[in-house]
Design an enzyme around this catalytic site. Structure first.
Site, PDB file in Angstrom:
ATOM      1  CG  ASN A 132      -1.866   1.114   1.287  1.00 27.52           C
ATOM      2  OD1 ASN A 132      -1.827   2.020   0.452  1.00 27.52           O
ATOM      3  ND2 ASN A 132      -2.748   1.081   2.265  1.00 27.52           N
ATOM      4  CD  GLU A 192     -12.800  -5.482  12.004  1.00 30.63           C
ATOM      5  OE1 GLU A 192     -11.777  -5.748  12.660  1.00 30.63           O
ATOM      6  OE2 GLU A 192     -12.785  -5.304  10.765  1.00 30.63           O
ATOM      7  NE  ARG A 208     -11.454  11.279   4.900  1.00 28.55           N
ATOM      8  CZ  ARG A 208     -11.311  10.034   4.462  1.00 28.55           C
ATOM      9  NH1 ARG A 208     -12.266   9.460   3.751  1.00 28.55           N
ATOM     10  NH2 ARG A 208     -10.208   9.355   4.724  1.00 28.55           N
ATOM     11  NE  ARG A 238      -6.466   0.688   0.045  1.00 29.82           N
ATOM     12  CZ  ARG A 238      -6.539   1.885   0.645  1.00 29.82           C
ATOM     13  NH1 ARG A 238      -5.479   2.424   1.195  1.00 29.82           N
ATOM     14  NH2 ARG A 238      -7.691   2.516   0.698  1.00 29.82           N
ATOM     15  CD  GLU A 273      -9.309  -2.351   3.367  1.00 34.12           C
ATOM     16  OE1 GLU A 273      -8.991  -2.071   4.540  1.00 34.12           O
ATOM     17  OE2 GLU A 273      -9.599  -1.499   2.523  1.00 34.12           O
ATOM     18  CG  HIS A 323     -13.783   1.926   2.577  1.00 32.84           C
ATOM     19  ND1 HIS A 323     -14.644   2.833   3.174  1.00 32.84           N
ATOM     20  CD2 HIS A 323     -12.535   2.266   2.995  1.00 32.84           C
ATOM     21  CE1 HIS A 323     -13.955   3.668   3.923  1.00 32.84           C
ATOM     22  NE2 HIS A 323     -12.658   3.354   3.832  1.00 32.84           N
ATOM     23  CG  ASP A 383      -8.444   7.097  18.276  1.00 30.53           C
ATOM     24  OD1 ASP A 383      -7.492   6.672  17.627  1.00 30.53           O
ATOM     25  OD2 ASP A 383      -9.184   6.373  18.983  1.00 30.53           O
ATOM     26  CG  MET A 384     -15.005   5.143  18.229  1.00 31.01           C
ATOM     27  SD  MET A 384     -16.300   6.395  18.387  1.00 31.01           S
ATOM     28  CE  MET A 384     -17.038   6.404  16.788  1.00 31.01           C
ATOM     29  CG  LEU A 391     -18.687   1.944  10.708  1.00 27.01           C
ATOM     30  CD1 LEU A 391     -19.528   1.806  11.972  1.00 27.01           C
ATOM     31  CD2 LEU A 391     -19.231   3.070   9.824  1.00 27.01           C
ATOM     32  N   GLY A 431     -11.640   6.592   7.853  1.00 24.70           N
ATOM     33  CA  GLY A 431     -12.578   6.898   6.783  1.00 24.70           C
ATOM     34  C   GLY A 431     -13.719   5.906   6.936  1.00 24.70           C
TER      35      GLY A 431
HETATM   36  P1  ADP Z   1      -8.253   3.080   8.839  1.00 20.70           P
HETATM   37  O1  ADP Z   1      -9.408   3.710   8.139  1.00 20.70           O
HETATM   38  O2  ADP Z   1      -7.136   4.038   9.111  1.00 20.70           O
HETATM   39  O3  ADP Z   1      -7.836   1.739   8.275  1.00 20.70           O
HETATM   40  P2  ADP Z   1      -9.206   1.500  11.107  1.00 20.70           P
HETATM   41  O4  ADP Z   1     -10.091   0.586  10.364  1.00 20.70           O
HETATM   42  O5  ADP Z   1      -7.999   0.947  11.763  1.00 20.70           O
HETATM   43  O6  ADP Z   1      -8.829   2.802  10.289  1.00 20.70           O
HETATM   44  O7  ADP Z   1     -10.104   2.197  12.248  1.00 20.70           O
HETATM   45  C1  ADP Z   1      -9.636   3.232  13.038  1.00 20.70           C
HETATM   46  C2  ADP Z   1     -10.737   3.656  14.010  1.00 20.70           C
HETATM   47  O8  ADP Z   1     -11.087   2.537  14.838  1.00 20.70           O
HETATM   48  C3  ADP Z   1     -10.299   4.778  14.954  1.00 20.70           C
HETATM   49  O9  ADP Z   1     -11.334   5.735  15.072  1.00 20.70           O
HETATM   50  C4  ADP Z   1     -10.124   4.055  16.259  1.00 20.70           C
HETATM   51  O10 ADP Z   1     -10.381   4.897  17.348  1.00 20.70           O
HETATM   52  C5  ADP Z   1     -11.168   2.981  16.169  1.00 20.70           C
HETATM   53  N1  ADP Z   1     -10.907   1.915  17.144  1.00 20.70           N
HETATM   54  C6  ADP Z   1      -9.874   1.043  17.158  1.00 20.70           C
HETATM   55  N2  ADP Z   1      -9.942   0.255  18.245  1.00 20.70           N
HETATM   56  C7  ADP Z   1     -11.050   0.654  18.952  1.00 20.70           C
HETATM   57  C8  ADP Z   1     -11.663   0.250  20.172  1.00 20.70           C
HETATM   58  N3  ADP Z   1     -11.158  -0.741  20.912  1.00 20.70           N
HETATM   59  N4  ADP Z   1     -12.792   0.880  20.557  1.00 20.70           N
HETATM   60  C9  ADP Z   1     -13.301   1.885  19.830  1.00 20.70           C
HETATM   61  N5  ADP Z   1     -12.774   2.313  18.678  1.00 20.70           N
HETATM   62  C10 ADP Z   1     -11.666   1.719  18.242  1.00 20.70           C
END
Ligand code: ADP
Length: 400
Positions: free
Chosen positions: A7, A309, A218, A68, A360, A157, A258-259, A186, A189
Site C-alpha cells: 500500500n 469491529e 471528514r 492496493r 483488505e 473501500h 479517534d473513537m 467504519l 474513513g
Molecule cells: P483506517 O481507516 O485508518 O484503516 P481502522 O479501520 O484501523 O482505520 O479504524 C480506526 C478507528 O477505529 C479509529 O477511530 C479508532 O479509534 C477505532 N478503534 C480502534 N480500536 C477501537 C476500540 N477498541 N474501541 C473503539 N474504537 C476503536
C-alpha cells in the site's frame, strides 16, 4: 503462493507478506518518511522493505506483488495484471486521486526496477462499485461534468466490501449471489454500502472519499452551497480542502478524531463527545434505513473495520435507532464480538446484525495469487500470461 502486498502512499510504503495457501501473515511493516535524506524516493523505500523482509523469507522467493490502488476510475472493475500500459492508466487517473494514484504508480515502478520479472497485480478500491446502476452513480448535474471531468459517484473501500460480503453470506449460509445486505465499513474513513445479489448497488462515498458518513476528520454529506458561501468570503480551494477533509467530522464536533478518545470523553460526561457520537450514529442509521429499501430488503446489517469491529458502544448506539425495522441487539453477543465473524442480534431480530472483521491485505493477496496463477496456466497453454488473463474476460477491465 508468497504474495507481497503493498500500500504505497506519498510518504510511506506499507507492506505485508502473505502466504495464500496457509493464510499466514509472515511479515508486515511500514517504511516511513519517503522524501527524506535517508529514504529519498519509493525505490529507496523498497530497498528498506527488502532488507526488512529477509528474515521472514528464509531464502524463499516472493511469487507476486499485489498493490492496493485507490482509484480505478470507470475502467477497472476488478484486479488486473500490471504492465506498462496499466501503470500509465493508473497515473492517468491521478486527477481523481491526486494523493494516492501517483504514489501507487511509484510503488509499482520501484518493484519493477528492482525485480523486473516479478508479476504485479493492481487491486482497486473503486472496482467493487463498478456495478452501481446509473441511478446511484450519476449526480443530477449537467452531463458535461461527467463527460469532461469524470464527475460521478465512484465509491471506495471496495476491496473490504467484496471480502466482507463473502464472509457475511458464508456465516449466514446464503449463496453470495442471493445475498442482500447493508455493510458499514467504519474506520478513520467510513462508508456504508448497499449489497444486492452480492454486488454493490449504492455506496455513501462519492466522487471522493469525503461524501457520506461523519468520519474522524471528514464532514461527510454537507450542502455544497456552504462551499460557495465560503468562497464568496475569500476561502480558496486549499482552505476548503483542509476544512472538510482534515478539520471536520468527529474532530470538529468533539475535539478528538479517534473513537477511543471520544468514547472515553463521553464516558466522563463530555456533552460534545456524546453529541458527536449521536450525530455519527444518526447519519449511519439513516443510510442503513435507506439502503434497506434500496436492496429490496436486507438479510443482514454488517459492521466492519476499526470502529465497526471494536466498538460495541457505537454499534449499540446505531442499532438502537433501527428499532422501527424490528432489529434488536443481543447485548452480550455485541460485547463479545470482534475477532471472528459473529451474529450480534437477538434470535427475534427481524434482520440479523453481524460483526465481520475485514482483511483488505488478505483479499489483495488472494486476488493477486488467483490472477497470477491463472495467467501462469494460460502462459503454459498459450504462451502469454498477460494475453491469457485478458482473453478470458475476467481481467478486471470494465465494459465501459
Ligand atoms: P483506517 O481507516 O485508518 O484503516 P481502522 O479501520 O484501523 O482505520 O479504524 C480506526 C478507528 O477505529 C479509529 O477511530 C479508532 O479509534 C477505532 N478503534 C480502534 N480500536 C477501537 C476500540 N477498541 N474501541 C473503539 N474504537 C476503536
Amino acid at each position: 503462493m508468497l504474495v507481497l502486498v503493498i500500500n504505497s502512499g506519498s510518504s510511506s510504503l506499507k507492506y505485508q507478506l502473505r502466504d495464500t495457501e496457509t493464510h499466514d501473515l509472515l511479515a508486515k511493516g511500514n517504511v516511513e518518511r519517503i522524501g527524506s535524506e535517508q529514504v529519498p524516493d519509493h525505490a529507496a523505500a523498497f530497498d528498506v522493505l527488502r532488507r526488512e523482509l529477509e528474515p521472514a523469507l528464509h531464502g524463499q522467493q516472493i511469487d507476486a506483488v499485489g498493490h492496493r490502488v485507490v482509484h480505478g476510475g470507470e475502467r477497472f472493475s476488478g484486479p488486473v495484471l500490471i504492465d506498462n500500459e496499466i501503470t500509465r492508466a493508473i497515473e492517468r487517473l491521478s486527477p481523481l486521486a491526486p494523493l494516492h494514484n501517483p504514489a501507487s504508480a511509484m510503488g509499482i515502478r520501484a518493484v519493477e526496477k528492482r525485480w523486473p520479472r516479478m508479476p504485479q497485480v493492481a487491486v482497486f478500491d473503486t472496482a467493487f462499485h463498478r456495478t452501481l446502476p446509473e441511478t446511484a452513480w450519476r449526480y443530477a448535474v449537467p452531463d458535461d461534468l461527467y463527460r469532461r471531468h469524470g464527475i460521478r459517484r465512484y465509491g471506495f473501500h471496495g476491496t473490504s466490501y467484496g471480502y466482507v460480503t463473502g464472509k457475511a453470506a458464508g456465516l449466514l449460509g446464503i449463496p453470495v449471489e442471493e445475498f442482500n445486505a447493508v455493510i458499514a465499513h467504519l474506520g478513520n474513513g467510513a462508508s456504508v454500502t448497499a449489497i444486492r445479489h452480492g454486488r454493490s448497488i449504492d455506496t455513501s462515498m462519492g466522487f471522493t472519499p469525503l461524501a457520506g458518513l461523519v468520519m474522524g476528520t471528514r464532514s461527510g454529506d454537507i450542502d455544497p452551497s456552504v462551499l460557495i458561501f465560503l468562497q464568496r468570503r475569500g476561502w480558496d480551494a486549499e482552505q476548503l480542502d483542509d476544512l472538510l477533509n482534515r478539520e471536520s467530522g468527529l474532530l470538529a464536533l468533539s475535539g478528538e478524531s479517534d473513537m477511543r478518545n471520544i468514547e472515553a470523553a463521553a464516558g466522563e460526561g463530555s456533552e460534545r463527545a456524546a453529541l458527536a457520537l449521536d450525530l455519527a450514529a444518526y447519519r449511519l442509521a439513516k443510510y442503513i434505513g435507506g439502503y434497506h429499501v434500496a436492496v429490496g430488503g436486507a438479510r443482514a446489517v454488517v459492521f466492519t473495520a476499526g470502529i465497526g469491529e471494536r466498538s460495541p458502544a457505537f454499534r449499540e448506539r446505531t442499532v438502537r435507532l433501527l428499532g422501527p425495522l424490528g432489529i434488536t441487539l443481543d447485548d452480550a453477543a455485541n460485547r463479545a464480538a470482534g475477532s471472528e465473524p459473529a451474529v450480534i442480534s437477538t434470535s427475534g431480530s427481524a434482520i440479523p446484525v453481524l460483526v465481520v472483521p475485514t482483511d483488505e491485505e488478505e483479499a489483495i493477496a488472494l486476488a493477486t495469487a488467483e490472477l497470477v496463477g491463472r495467467a501462469g496456466e494460460g502462459a503454459d497453454e498459450r504462451g502469454s500470461g498477460q494475453a491469457a488473463a485478458q482473453a478470458d474476460g475476467r481481467s478486471g477491465e470494465g465494459a465501459g
